[in-house]
Design a protein around this motif. Structure first.
Motif: not given
Ligand code: AHE
Ligand code: ZN
Ligand code: ZN
Length: 193
Positions: A22-33, A100-111
């Protein structure tokens, strides 16, 4: 002529490291990413041509993999995140400023409930699992990113990189979804497994 599939794969796949955790992800903002920490490597990493997955500018595919949702935490500027489409199965949390999309999450009943979708190109670390296949290839036509007659050239370029191409997810993932549905609707009894 070759297509700008995605900067992570245009010049060949870089194999991941088995021990990478693992590691870390950051968005494309130059300040306050916005930053996100992942405590595991991704799985099922793939090139996705669908219209909903985030693609870097100029690329015709997204590179997207999954981590258990328990492995993901937003570590800074969470207030900048918004959900792109509340109605989508995968709720994509994007930075309001850079998109930039940082993460996608499923909140419904799904595989795939319990898994979060992430883009490892947002990380400076090396060792992430390399893409395993290309999904939703024909979807790039829907978005006007290629002409229909170019689709087979795109498929050849992907295959040349070692990525099998599909117009849905890979058979293994489609089977997982179908199995989940069959159990839910009663077509498949637990005893058959
Ligand atoms: N042709 C459509 C296909 C979109 C689609 O079904 N995408 C898949 C894969 S996204 C990650 O691999 C999916 O599961 N989507 C659910 C969602 O996005 O919420 C198109 O291009 O839009
Ligand atoms: Zn941003
Ligand atoms: Zn997608």
């Amino acid at each position: 002529m070759s297509f700008n599939l995605h900067p992570l794969i245009n010049n060949g796949l870089k194999k991941g490291t088995d021990s990478f955790s693992g590691g870390s992800l950051h968005c494309h903002c130059k300040s306050s990413p916005v930053t996100v920490s992942l405590s595991s490597n991704v799985a099922h990493n793939h090139a996705c041509g669908c219209s909903k997955c985030w693609k870097p500018s100029g690329a015709i595919f997204s590179i997207v993999g999954v981590v258990p949702r328990s492995s993901l935490s937003v570590t800074s500027n969470a207030n900048k995140l918004h959900i792109v489409d509340e109605k989508a199965v995968i709720q994509r949390h994007a930075c309001k400023d850079c998109g930039v999309h940082m993460f996608g999450r499923i909140e419904t009943e799904h595989a795939f409930y319990g898994l979060d979708f992430v883009h490892v190109e947002l990380s400076d670390q090396k060792g992430w699992q390399e893409p395993q296949f290309a999904a939703f290839v024909s979807s790039v036509i829907e978005q006007g990113l290629i002409a229909p007659e170019q689709a087979d050239k795109v498929r050849s370029q992907l295959k040349g990189l070692g990525l099998e191409t599909y117009d849905a997810l890979s058979p293994g993932l489609m089977d997982a979804i179908a199995t989940f549905v069959a159990k839910k609707n009663g077509a498949l009894r637990e005893s058959k497994l």
